[in-house]
Write an enzyme that holds these catalytic residues in place. Sequence first.
Site, PDB file in Angstrom:
ATOM      1  CE  LYS A  52      -3.923  -2.239   2.162  1.00 49.31           C
ATOM      2  NZ  LYS A  52      -4.555  -2.713   3.397  1.00 49.31           N
ATOM      3  CD  GLN A  96      -3.733  -4.335   6.635  1.00 50.92           C
ATOM      4  OE1 GLN A  96      -3.561  -3.417   5.841  1.00 50.92           O
ATOM      5  NE2 GLN A  96      -4.438  -5.422   6.313  1.00 50.92           N
ATOM      6  CG  ASP A 119      -9.939   0.003   4.771  1.00 48.13           C
ATOM      7  OD1 ASP A 119      -9.686  -0.338   3.596  1.00 48.13           O
ATOM      8  OD2 ASP A 119      -9.295  -0.404   5.751  1.00 48.13           O
TER       9      ASP A 119
END
Length: 292
Positions: A52, A96, A119
Site C-alpha cells: 500500500k 490494518q 476503507d
Amino acid sequence: MAEIIDGKGFAANLRVAIAQQVAALKGQNLIPGLAVVLVGEDPASQVYVRSKAKQTVEAGMRSFEHKLPATTGQAELLALVAKLNADPAVNGILVQLPLPKQIDPAAVLDAIDPAKDVDGFHVINAGKLATGGDALVPCTPLGCLMLIKDRVKDLAGKRALVLGRSNIVGKPMAMLLLGESCTVTIAHSRTKDLPAECRRADILVAAVGKPEMVRGDWVQPGAIVIDVGINRVPTPDGKGRLVGDVAYEEAAKVAGAITPVPGGVGPMTIACLLRNTVVAACRQRGIAVPKI
Ligand code: NDP
C-alpha cells in the site's frame, strides 16, 4: 471457454490514471496523503502495508506509515487515530486489520473521521452506501464493480448473486449492485440450495473464504464470475498455492468471463484504496472529484 478478466492489467491502468489525476491536483496545491497504521507483526498484514505504501508513493501521493508494537493498548491506538484525524496533511486513514485481541476493531474503525475513512468501513459510510449518499466505498467491492462494469455497461435488471455477507465485502458488494439496479440475492451459510441460487445469476460474486467451493455446475452458462476469495491450500512441496472460492478450471468452461486468483480482484483492492484517497482529499478541500 470464458474470457479471463485481467484484474492485474486493469488495476495497473487505473493506477496510471490516478497518478495523472494526482499530478493535476498538485497544480491546485493538493498532494493527497494516506496514513496506514499497522499494529503488531502479522506477516500477511506487513506485506499488504508495504505494498500500500509503495503504490501510494508511486502514484505521487504522500504515505505516512505508523507501525506500533503488538502490545499497544486501545487507548494508545485511539490517540493516534485522533492525531491523524486532526492532521490536514492526512486525507485518508487506514488501520490494518486484524488487530491484536486487546483492541476492539469496531471502536477503532468508528473513531476514524468518516471523511478520511478510505476503507469505507465506518458506519456513516456503510449507511451512506445503503441510502445512496456520497459514501467512501469499501475498496474490494468497488474494484469488483469496476471489473463488472468494464464488461457490462448497463447492469439494470441483471440477476446478481453475492455469496457472503461480511461488512467488508458481501454487504457493500450487494449495495453497489443494487445501486446499479441489479436484482440482488445475498447468499450465506444458511442459504438453502446454494448451487441452484448461484445458477440463476448473470453475475456471481463469491466472497466466502472456502477454497474452490463454487463448482462449474453452479455457474449459469455465460455468467460473469468474480472470485474474491484468497485461500492458501497445501501442495506437496510445502509451499502452498493460492486458490479462490471458485473452482476456476471447471467454472471457466461455463462462464462468459471470470477473474483468476491470483491476478483478478486482489490487485484492484489497493488501486481502489488510492482512488478513495484521491476522492477523500478532493472532498475535504472542496475540489471536484476527477472522474475515472
Ligand atoms: P468472512 O469470513 O467475513 O465472510 C464469509 C461469508 O461467507 C459469511 O457471510 C459466511 O456466511 C459465508 N459462508 C461461509 N461458509 C459458507 C458456506 N459453506 N456456504 C455459504 N456461505 C458461507 O469473509 P470476508 O468477506 O472477509 O472474505 C471472503 C473472502 O474474500 C476470503 O477468502 C478473503 O480472504 C477474501 N478477501 C479478499 C480480498 C481481496 O483483496 N481480494 C479482500 C477481502 C477479503 P455467514 O455470515 O452465514 O457465516
